[in-house]
Structure formats: structure tokens, C-alpha cells
Design a protein around this motif. Structure first.
Motif, PDB file in Angstrom:
ATOM      1  N   THR A  99     -11.210  28.225  10.511  1.00  0.00           N
ATOM      2  CA  THR A  99     -12.399  28.222  11.358  1.00  0.00           C
ATOM      3  C   THR A  99     -13.445  29.150  10.757  1.00  0.00           C
ATOM      4  N   LYS A 100     -14.689  28.937  11.133  1.00  0.00           N
ATOM      5  CA  LYS A 100     -15.789  29.778  10.632  1.00  0.00           C
ATOM      6  C   LYS A 100     -15.862  31.025  11.508  1.00  0.00           C
ATOM      7  N   ASN A 101     -15.101  32.035  11.096  1.00  0.00           N
ATOM      8  CA  ASN A 101     -14.936  33.243  11.913  1.00  0.00           C
ATOM      9  C   ASN A 101     -14.695  34.409  10.962  1.00  0.00           C
ATOM     10  N   LYS A 120     -23.449  29.446  17.596  1.00  0.00           N
ATOM     11  CA  LYS A 120     -22.876  30.631  16.970  1.00  0.00           C
ATOM     12  C   LYS A 120     -22.733  31.751  17.983  1.00  0.00           C
ATOM     13  N   GLU A 127     -18.876  30.520  14.190  1.00  0.00           N
ATOM     14  CA  GLU A 127     -19.641  29.283  14.335  1.00  0.00           C
ATOM     15  C   GLU A 127     -18.705  28.172  14.779  1.00  0.00           C
ATOM     16  N   SER A 159     -17.049  24.765  15.008  1.00  0.00           N
ATOM     17  CA  SER A 159     -16.941  23.621  14.099  1.00  0.00           C
ATOM     18  C   SER A 159     -15.489  23.192  14.039  1.00  0.00           C
ATOM     19  N   LYS A 219     -12.043  23.818   8.548  1.00  0.00           N
ATOM     20  CA  LYS A 219     -12.581  23.457   7.245  1.00  0.00           C
ATOM     21  C   LYS A 219     -11.637  23.882   6.117  1.00  0.00           C
ATOM     22  N   GLU A 250     -15.003  24.642   1.665  1.00  0.00           N
ATOM     23  CA  GLU A 250     -16.048  24.444   2.679  1.00  0.00           C
ATOM     24  C   GLU A 250     -16.362  25.765   3.381  1.00  0.00           C
ATOM     25  N   ILE A 251     -15.326  26.588   3.611  1.00  0.00           N
ATOM     26  CA  ILE A 251     -15.552  27.910   4.199  1.00  0.00           C
ATOM     27  C   ILE A 251     -16.364  28.779   3.249  1.00  0.00           C
ATOM     28  N   TRP A 271     -19.890  27.975   3.559  1.00  0.00           N
ATOM     29  CA  TRP A 271     -20.423  28.581   4.786  1.00  0.00           C
ATOM     30  C   TRP A 271     -20.726  30.054   4.557  1.00  0.00           C
ATOM     31  N   VAL A 272     -19.852  30.747   3.841  1.00  0.00           N
ATOM     32  CA  VAL A 272     -20.088  32.153   3.511  1.00  0.00           C
ATOM     33  C   VAL A 272     -21.396  32.284   2.731  1.00  0.00           C
ATOM     34  N   GLN A 306     -24.362  32.140   5.032  1.00  0.00           N
ATOM     35  CA  GLN A 306     -24.571  33.366   5.816  1.00  0.00           C
ATOM     36  C   GLN A 306     -25.157  34.466   4.932  1.00  0.00           C
TER      37      GLN A 306
END
Length: 588
Positions: free
Chosen positions: A8-10, A185, A195, A197, A200, A204-205, A208-209, A212
Motif C-alpha cells: 500500500t502507499k503508506n 490522501k 494514499e 489505492s 501495488k 509501482e511503489i 509513487w515515491v 512524492q
């Protein structure tokens, strides 16, 4: 092997203090896997692997450890353990480190040593206010009073334009949820960005990094909504101007965290063994933690000088307490002292001799509304000449008493409101206030809370009455049926005090038979407004004003004066937030 991961985007984002080498990354990974199950092997063990994502034009390094961990089970009286799989993932991109982790051991100490956290304020600058909808906002008021409103949260489709910012300058945002186009977010006070979603892949993560980091590198110049709130300042700058004056353990979030994660509380006995403490001891512990503790000139906790103090570090303030080191919490299979747990999670706040500053969640904040608010706070103090003669809160009672003593606070309140249409005494029981008054000519409803005491600028007398006033604000918006129910019920009796049944009618003024039609007209009046009034014989406006003017002039004042300012300010803002008028009756 890393291709198996679905994440996860965390994450939290850091920048290094100095050059990062293998030893530092190994130290972080080693600390994270300190709770690894004995005699087990890593499911994934990757160290600073170079990876390339052609689609995102990104090169990054990745370190991963996935491993089994065990933790004791406390809901059954047997030696059972839960087996979980923990992970830590470190993504190095440009000069940033993104940390993803779950169920691993504590790594905060090693991270603080080598890295600086990108905090929530910096993350909040990664978007333009005009392009987002603020859906949820949690605020920490800049106060440590036991009786003041400490935290508030708001939720709406978009808080911009809905949330009044009249008290924003002394409120610290510590949780923010917003929608940016189709993306939702959240940003927390610990510098964590999440975020929403689907899960991923690792690459893909990493993309995302990169997104950011690019946003952090190009901050927006339009954050007018969030800039209305308390601003972050450097601790060293604050300490050069003033000193810490009081400390509060944030007991509510501490207890909530312990309950949520089901963390047992242990006590290190004299023989060295950790024993589980009883619920009675836990209750006593949290009762002690709920108190506000003043600090002396040496930053020792007043009353506990030999065992508890506040330590000033280069960029942080930390709590040191021999008592709290005796207690332990078990987190991810590892025992840590309660002191370390509180410090690590930022569950404490510190106020200063200059009331416009506060230390919260590891950072220092300044009230952006400034000391100009003092003048508006002083305006709510309304001296009443009659209060000078008050000698008690309620007076003396006999079975034949039909009025409150004229030199009691209750008697003076009824004298001051003799011109109102209805006056009710609601003292004792499930009360809304000590007195409730209705006035159709003034189009007003007044809730009055009274307290007597010797004249003093101490904040302790104000704690209780402010707490009562804030607690009962919701009752001010009663409907007709609720008030008629009280008139026909509680208010139909005579006043009882300390087992003395008096002849004092609780309906002090007004005909109960006319109340139905009267309330119907009053509650429909478009001019109707509500007043929350504190009637305090122990407050002198001239004495309070003299001390508050010292603050405006930059002259040092004692810690209880700062607390007095925050309590009055918190009362004023809490009442205004309910669209009511704050008033304090006091001595001249």
C-alpha cells in the motif's frame, strides 16, 4: 523475489543528515528485525539492490527484509504466541529515504540519529489549496489545562469556507485528509503520508515515491487555509526567548494506542521480573498521567523533583521519569519502558513561559494569532460590583429557607438576572447549568455556572467551572419538549442541598403554565442567541489584566498565569465554536 510484494502507499520520508553508507542501512534493518522469530529465516532479504523502472524513468536502491515474528497472547491463561510476518522496506531515491514497515521492531532511535523526518508541515506544502478538498481535520489546541478543550476534529465534503478560522492560530493540525482529483490522501502529525489505492508492486511503489519527492522539492505557494493555523518554529529559537513551564502526558491517545494494539502493561519488580499490572494499578497510573505538572527553573517536575524532569536536547524536549521506566509495554514482542514509548510516539506536550509557544508531537509551534488575542479575552471579563460582597457559593440552608442568601454567588446571579422572564435553578443531579435564564426581550438563553473562592490569579479555581461550562455546551440547543420535561419534572421540586430540604423553588421566576407558548415563541425568534456565563468571585479583572498586560509587554510571568490565559482562551473559543457568547462575571 521482490516481485512477490504487494504494497500500500503508506510511508514516511526522510533526508540524511550526512552521507549514507552500508553500515547505516544495515543498522536500520538490524533494528527493525530485532523481533524476528528465533531460529527462523528471512522470507525476503535484499540489501541496497539497484533497480530501474523504464516507464517512470527512475533509478532507485531498495532494501527489504520480510521475516516471521512472534508475540505473546494475553487473552488466555496459557503460554501461547501469535505468529505474524513483519516487513521493512527502504527505498532510496535521490537524497530521500522512504520507509515502509509493518510489525517490525522500533527503528525510531537509529532513524533520528542519521536522518531528518519530512514532517507534516512540509508534506502539506506539496499541494495547492485551490486544487484539493479538505475532508477531515484534527486539531490539537495549544493548552495543557485539565479542564480546557484539548482536541477537536472536523469532517465535511470540503472544510474550506465551512470551518471558522477565528481560533485557528492557536490550533495545531495533526491529522489531515484531503481529496485531490480522484486521489484521497491522509497526512499525520508523525510525517506519515497515506494514499488510498489498490496494492501495488514494488516498482509501482517506487514510482509513487518519486511523485512524492518531486512534490516535496517543488512546494506550493498557496496554502492559505493551513497557514491560518499555528505555525512550526525551531525549538532552539523558542528556548532562546523563554523556558518550559509545564508538561502534560497526552493520556487519551496513549491509552487509545495501548487499547487498539492490545499492548499489555507490565511492571518491573524489585527482583527484576516483569509482572502484569492489575486494572486498578492501570487506572491509578492513568489518573496520575492525566494531571498537568509544572516545571521549576531547573526543569524538574514540581512535587517530583527527585525522579522526574524535562530534558533539553539539541532539537527536542524529552521526558525523564524513574517511575515511568518501571512500567513496560510489550510491542511487537519486545518490552519497552513506558517512558520510551511515550517519548517515541510524542505522547506529551510542553508549554512555555511565553504562552504563544507549545511543544507537541516532537515539534514546536507558535500561536499565529499572537498576543493580540489577549485584548479580546479580557473583553469577556465583565466585573459586577455585587460580587465583592459574596462570601459563599450557595449560602446556608434551613428547612424554612425560601431564597438563596444575598451574599452567596447564587443569590447574586439571581439578582443580576432579575430582569429575565424565566430563571431556573438546575444545580445538582444531571444538571445543564447552575442557573438557566430566558429573556424574550433580549432574545437570549443564558447558561450560568457559578464558583466561589478567594481572589487569586491561580488557574486551579478556574479549571472546574470552565470544565462544567464546556461540558454542557451541547445542552444550550435544547428543544421545547426537553425544556418542558425539565420544568414539569426537576424544576417542579424545591431545592435540596446536603440533605436539607428547603422551601426554595427551583423555578426562581416565571409561570410554568405559560412556558409552552413562551418557549415556542422564543425558540422561533430569528434574533435568538445563547450566552455561556461563568460567575467567578475569585477572579478580579484588574488583577488578571495586570498580569496579561505583562505578557503583552514581553515581561516574564509565572506558569499559572500562562495556564490562566490558555484556560480563558480555550473557554472563549469553545463557546464561540458553538455559536454562543462567552461571558465571565467577576470582581472589579
Amino acid at each position: 523475489m521482490p516481485e512477490r510484494l504487494e504494497l500500500t502507499k503508506n510511508a514516511q520520508f526522510y533526508v540524511p543528515k550526512n552521507a549514507v553508507d552500508d553500515s547505516i542501512l544495515n543498522e536500520i534493518l538490524g533494528a527493525a528485525s530485532d523481533n524476528m522469530e528465533a531460529n527462523s529465516e528471512y522470507v525476503i532479504n535484499l540489501f541496497r539492490s539497484d533497480r530501474v523502472v523504464d516507464e517512470g524513468d527512475i533509478n532507485y536502491k531498495c532494501s527489504i527484509r520480510v521475516f516471521p515474528s512472534t508475540r505473546p497472547v494475553y487473552f488466555i491463561d496459557e503460554e501461547l504466541e501469535d505468529r505474524v510476518f513483519a516487513f521493512i522496506i527502504l527505498i532510496e531515491y535521490q537524497n530521500y529515504l522512504a520507509v515502509f514497515k509493518k510489525s517490525c521492531a522500533n527503528i525510531s532511535d537509529v532513524l533520528k540519529e542519521h536522518f531528518t523526518l519530512i514532517d507534516s508541515r512540509d508534506l502539506s506544502s506539496t499541494f495547492n489549496d485551490d486544487e484539493v478538498e479538505f475532508q477531515k481535520l484534527a486539531l490539537r489546541n495549544m493548552t495543557v489545562s485539565e479542564r480546557a478543550m484539548r482536541a477537536r476534529s472536523y469532517e465535511a465534503a470540503d472544510l474550506k469556507g465551512l470551518l471558522s478560522t477565528h481560533s485557528a492560530g492557536r490550533s495545531i493540525p495533526y491529522y489531515l485528509k484531503f481529496r485531490q482529483g480522484a486521489i484521497t490522501k491522509t497526512i499525520s502529525g508523525t510525517g506519515r503520508i497515506v494514499e488510498s489505492s489498490q496494492r501495488k508492486t514494488l516498482d509501482e511503489i517506487a514510482c509513487w515515491v518519486k511523485e512524492q519527492v518531486d512534490s516535496i522539492e517543488t512546494p506550493s505557494d498557496n496554502n492559505s487555509f493551513l497557514e491560518s493555523f499555528a505555525k512550526k518554529v525551531e525549538l532552539a529559537e523558542v528556548l532562546s526567548m523563554c523556558e518550559p513551564s509545564a508538561i502534560l502526558i497526552e493520556s487519551n491517545p496513549l491509552y487509545a494506542r495501548i487499547e487498539k494494539d492490545r499492548l499489555p502493561i507490565l511492571y518491573k519488580a524489585s527482583h527484576g521480573r516483569n509482572i502484569k499490572v492489575s486494572s486498578r494499578i492501570v487506572n491509578s497510573l492513568f489518573s496520575a498521567l492525566e494531571q498537568v505538572y509544572e516545571l521549576d527553573s531547573g526543569h524538574n517536575v514540581v512535587g517530583r523533583e527527585g525522579c522526574s524532569k524535562l530534558r533539553k536536547n539539541e532539537k527536542t524536549l524529552t521526558l525523564s521519569s524513574k517511575i515511568l521506566t518501571k512500567f513496560r509495554v510489550t510491542e511487537n514482542g519486545k518490552d519497552v519502558t513506558l517512558q520510551k514509548f511515550i517519548v517515541k510516539n510524542g505522547f506529551y506536550s510542553v508549554t512555555f513561559s511565553d504562552p504563544k509557544f507549545m511543544y507537541f508531537m516532537g515539534s514546536c509551534f507558535e500561536d499565529s494569532s499572537g498576543i493580540s488575542e489577549i485584548s479580546s479575552i479580557l473583553e469577556i471579563l465583565q466585573p459586577q460590583n455585587e460580587i465583592a460582597a459574596v462570601t459563599s457559593e450557595k449560602g446556608e440552608f434551613t428547612n424554612t429557607s425560601s431564597e438563596f442568601d444575598a451574599d452567596s454567588m447564587f443569590g447574586v446571579v439571581e439578582q443580576l438576572h432579575a430582569g429575565d422572564d424565566y430563571v431556573f435553578c438546575d444545580d445538582f443531579g444531571i444538571e445543564w447549568a447552575d442557573h438557566i435564564t430566558l429573556n424574550k426581550e433580549d432574545s437570549s438563553i443564558s447558561f450560568i455556572h457559578s464558583k466561589h473562592g478567594d481572589i487569586s490569579t491561580s488557574a486551579s479555581n478556574l479549571h472546574e467551572v470552565v470544565g462544567q461550562g464546556i461540558k454542557n455546551l451541547g445542552y444550550m440547543y435544547f428543544n421545547k419538549e426537553k425544556m418542558i420535561e425539565r420544568i414539569n419534572g426537576t424544576f417542579s421540586n424545591t431545592y435540596n442541598n446536603n440533605r436539607v430540604q428547603t422551601n426554595i423553588n427551583r423555578i426562581r421566576k416565571g409561570n410554568p403554565n405559560d412556558a409552552d407558548a413562551y418557549l415556542d415563541g422564543l425558540l422561533k425568534d430569528y434574533k435568538l442567541h445563547r450566552k455561556c456565563i461563568l460567575s467567578c468571585s475569585f477572579l478580579s479583572k484588574s488583577a488578571v489584566e495586570a498580569e496579561f498586560r505583562k505578557i503583552q509587554a514581553g515581561t516574564p510571568v509565572r506558569g499559572h498565569i500562562v495556564q490562566l490565559l490558555w484556560i480563558l482562551s480555550s473557554f472563549a473559543h469553545a463557546v464561540k465554536d458553538m455559536n454562543a457568547i462567552p461571558i465571565v462575571y467577576c470582581n472589579v
